[in-house]
Design an enzyme around this catalytic site. Structure first.
Site, PDB file in Angstrom:
ATOM      1  N   TRP A 133       0.864  -1.182   0.000  1.00  0.00           N
ATOM      2  CA  TRP A 133       0.000   0.000   0.000  1.00  0.00           C
ATOM      3  C   TRP A 133       0.907   1.240   0.000  1.00  0.00           C
ATOM      4  O   TRP A 133       1.819   1.327   0.825  1.00  0.00           O
ATOM      5  CB  TRP A 133      -0.855  -0.045   1.275  1.00  0.00           C
ATOM      6  CG  TRP A 133      -1.833   1.069   1.463  1.00  0.00           C
ATOM      7  CD1 TRP A 133      -2.688   1.576   0.539  1.00  0.00           C
ATOM      8  CD2 TRP A 133      -2.081   1.782   2.682  1.00  0.00           C
ATOM      9  NE1 TRP A 133      -3.454   2.569   1.107  1.00  0.00           N
ATOM     10  CE2 TRP A 133      -3.097   2.713   2.421  1.00  0.00           C
ATOM     11  CE3 TRP A 133      -1.549   1.731   3.969  1.00  0.00           C
ATOM     12  CZ2 TRP A 133      -3.596   3.581   3.381  1.00  0.00           C
ATOM     13  CZ3 TRP A 133      -2.037   2.585   4.927  1.00  0.00           C
ATOM     14  CH2 TRP A 133      -3.051   3.501   4.641  1.00  0.00           C
ATOM     15  N   ASP A 214      -1.126  -5.850   9.208  1.00  0.00           N
ATOM     16  CA  ASP A 214      -2.118  -4.888   8.738  1.00  0.00           C
ATOM     17  C   ASP A 214      -3.342  -5.685   8.281  1.00  0.00           C
ATOM     18  O   ASP A 214      -3.258  -6.484   7.339  1.00  0.00           O
ATOM     19  CB  ASP A 214      -1.515  -4.066   7.582  1.00  0.00           C
ATOM     20  CG  ASP A 214      -2.431  -2.936   7.152  1.00  0.00           C
ATOM     21  OD1 ASP A 214      -3.583  -2.885   7.615  1.00  0.00           O
ATOM     22  OD2 ASP A 214      -1.991  -2.102   6.331  1.00  0.00           O
ATOM     23  N   LYS A 249     -13.726  -0.702   5.626  1.00  0.00           N
ATOM     24  CA  LYS A 249     -14.230  -1.487   4.496  1.00  0.00           C
ATOM     25  C   LYS A 249     -15.312  -2.473   4.925  1.00  0.00           C
ATOM     26  O   LYS A 249     -16.346  -2.576   4.290  1.00  0.00           O
ATOM     27  CB  LYS A 249     -13.098  -2.272   3.831  1.00  0.00           C
ATOM     28  CG  LYS A 249     -11.749  -1.613   3.854  1.00  0.00           C
ATOM     29  CD  LYS A 249     -11.595  -0.548   2.820  1.00  0.00           C
ATOM     30  CE  LYS A 249     -10.283   0.175   3.075  1.00  0.00           C
ATOM     31  NZ  LYS A 249      -9.868   1.041   2.007  1.00  0.00           N
TER      32      LYS A 249
HETATM   33  C1  LMR Z   1      -6.784   2.072  -0.687  1.00  0.00           C
HETATM   34  O1  LMR Z   1      -5.735   1.425  -0.655  1.00  0.00           O
HETATM   35  O2  LMR Z   1      -7.296   2.487  -1.729  1.00  0.00           O
HETATM   36  C2  LMR Z   1      -7.516   2.339   0.600  1.00  0.00           C
HETATM   37  O3  LMR Z   1      -6.860   1.711   1.653  1.00  0.00           O
HETATM   38  C3  LMR Z   1      -7.787   3.783   0.830  1.00  0.00           C
HETATM   39  C4  LMR Z   1      -6.567   4.541   1.212  1.00  0.00           C
HETATM   40  O4  LMR Z   1      -6.601   5.187   2.269  1.00  0.00           O
HETATM   41  O5  LMR Z   1      -5.574   4.525   0.488  1.00  0.00           O
END
Ligand code: LMR
Length: 399
Positions: A133, A214, A249
């Site tokens: 992420w 996570d 989510k």
């Molecule tokens: C994402 O990865 O799109 C979500 O977790 C929203 C975010 O905060 O990035």
């Protein structure tokens, strides 16, 4: 006279949330947002779950006070969060040596974990999956950590590079920090299986790595219990574990900012010192958590009827995503797409790492107003029965 503000340079747009800003100003009526991880129903709307609406009604009737919550949050909310993540058996076994912290979203839990660990482990590095992420690295570097990557995904085979992952994790120095994704890996959608979790846990245990799991998508991959398999394997076998969970989510409570940091230790001697230091850190970041989101979660999870309605709401969302995975692949085949995308069917949760290049991603935006994160990650929950053929046609035409 110049001042510090005059010399500030423009910061880059957020790689995910910045795209939604662009999407909003796009005037193409066929536009599709497959960027940010937000669930949409088949009409393209982000629904408020019926269980959430009923819980909110109950809360209005209760008319409870808006006074501050304790620094770690409401005790019933925390207890219900532990039950959900640990499951019935591990909850009974571990409830006395596991505590929770209600945080502003999963991001708040990660930031709390990061700032806490930096106070005691400044020289450790933080190891993130490659890819991960895009907000992970900035969260840990903002505390002062140096960030590295361990191997995770094989772009050629569109699957986990498990041998590579094992080797990388074996090479992490003792006491460094490793961040794992509990389920629905963001951005790839490729999850470890049961046996792989056992192997990774064993290496982490032997190497005494500090582990953060996570866990932001429980229930959206294979269901509430199955998705917790990895987290629970870590819990059973590690002496210490930090879990960062989110209700954005799986309860659709994105803007309420409600998450939970869970700390588990097999060593009771230091348990309350650890807890007090988490409190000290939380106090400096956000003081104490916002109440509305956690009150909704608490109301639902502690009421049998509302809880089973929520489980149904969540299961519907999960099943819609699974169906859209199949439908997207079927439509790509129907459009004689020159690339095989069948792997999308096996990926889990909201995201798929499509393997689309940044050039192809850009073409999709410029020519078709389809917004995808530059890494090629799509939010499958943004695909609907109405736009699926448009997306498949567009992808087939840019590759
Ligand atoms: C994402 O990865 O799109 C979500 O977790 C929203 C975010 O905060 O990035």
């Amino acid at each position: 006279m110049s001042n510090i503000f005059e010399n500030i340079k423009e910061a880059p747009k957020d790689p995910i949330l910045g795209l939604t800003e662009e999407f909003k100003s796009d005037i193409n009526s066929n536009k599709v947002n497959l960027s940010v991880g937000v669930y949409q129903d088949d009409s393209g709307k982000t629904p408020t779950f019926e269980s959430v609406i009923l819980a909110e009604r109950k809360l209005i009737e209760l008319n409870s006070s808006k006074t501050y919550k304790p620094i770690d949050g409401d005790s019933i909310f925390l207890d219900e969060s532990l039950k959900l993540v640990l499951g019935k058996d591990l909850y009974s076994e571990f409830k006395t040596n596991t505590f929770g912290f209600n945080t502003p979203g999963g991001t708040g839990a990660l930031k709390l974990a990061s700032d806490f660990l930096f106070n005691f482990s400044k020289n450790s590095k933080v190891w993130l999956s490659s890819p991960t992420w895009p907000n992970h690295a900035p969260i840990f570097t903002s505390s002062g950590f140096h960030v590295e990557n361990y191997k995770y995904f094989d772009m050629k085979n569109n699957n986990i590079d498990f041998e590579g992952m094992l080797e990388s994790i074996k090479g992490i120095p003792e006491n460094d920090i490793v961040v794992l994704h509990g389920c629905c890996h963001n951005p790839t959608g490729a999850d470890l299986n049961k046996d792989q979790w056992i192997q990774i846990t064993e290496i982490i245990r032997k190497k005494n790595l500090v582990t953060i799991c996570d866990f932001a998508y429980q229930g959206l991959g294979e269901g509430i219990e199955n998705d917790a398999e990895g987290v629970r394997t870590l819990l059973k076998n590690l002496d210490n574990l930090i879990i960062c969970s989110s209700y954005s989510k799986n309860f659709g409570l994105y803007s309420e900012r409600v998450g939970c940091l869970i700390y588990h230790s097999k060593n009771m001697n230091n348990y309350s010192s650890v807890q007090s230091n988490f409190k000290k850190v939380a106090r400096t970041i956000y003081s104490n958590p916002p109440s509305h989101g956690s009150d909704i979660v608490k109301t639902i999870l502690s009421d049998e009827k509302l809880k089973s309605l929520w489980e149904m709401n969540l299961s519907e969302a999960k099943n819609r995503i699974i169906n859209m995975r199949k439908s997207l692949v079927e439509n790509l085949v129907k459009e004689n797409c020159s690339r095989n995308f069948e792997f999308i069917i096996n990926q889990k949760g909201m995201f798929s790492f499509t393997g689309l290049s940044s050039h192809e991603v850009n073409q999709l935006k410029e020519k078709f107003s389809i917004y995808i994160v530059n890494s090629g990650r799509i939010n499958v929950a943004g695909v609907t029965s109405k736009n699926v053929n448009y997306i498949a046609k567009a992808i087939s035409s840019v590759i």
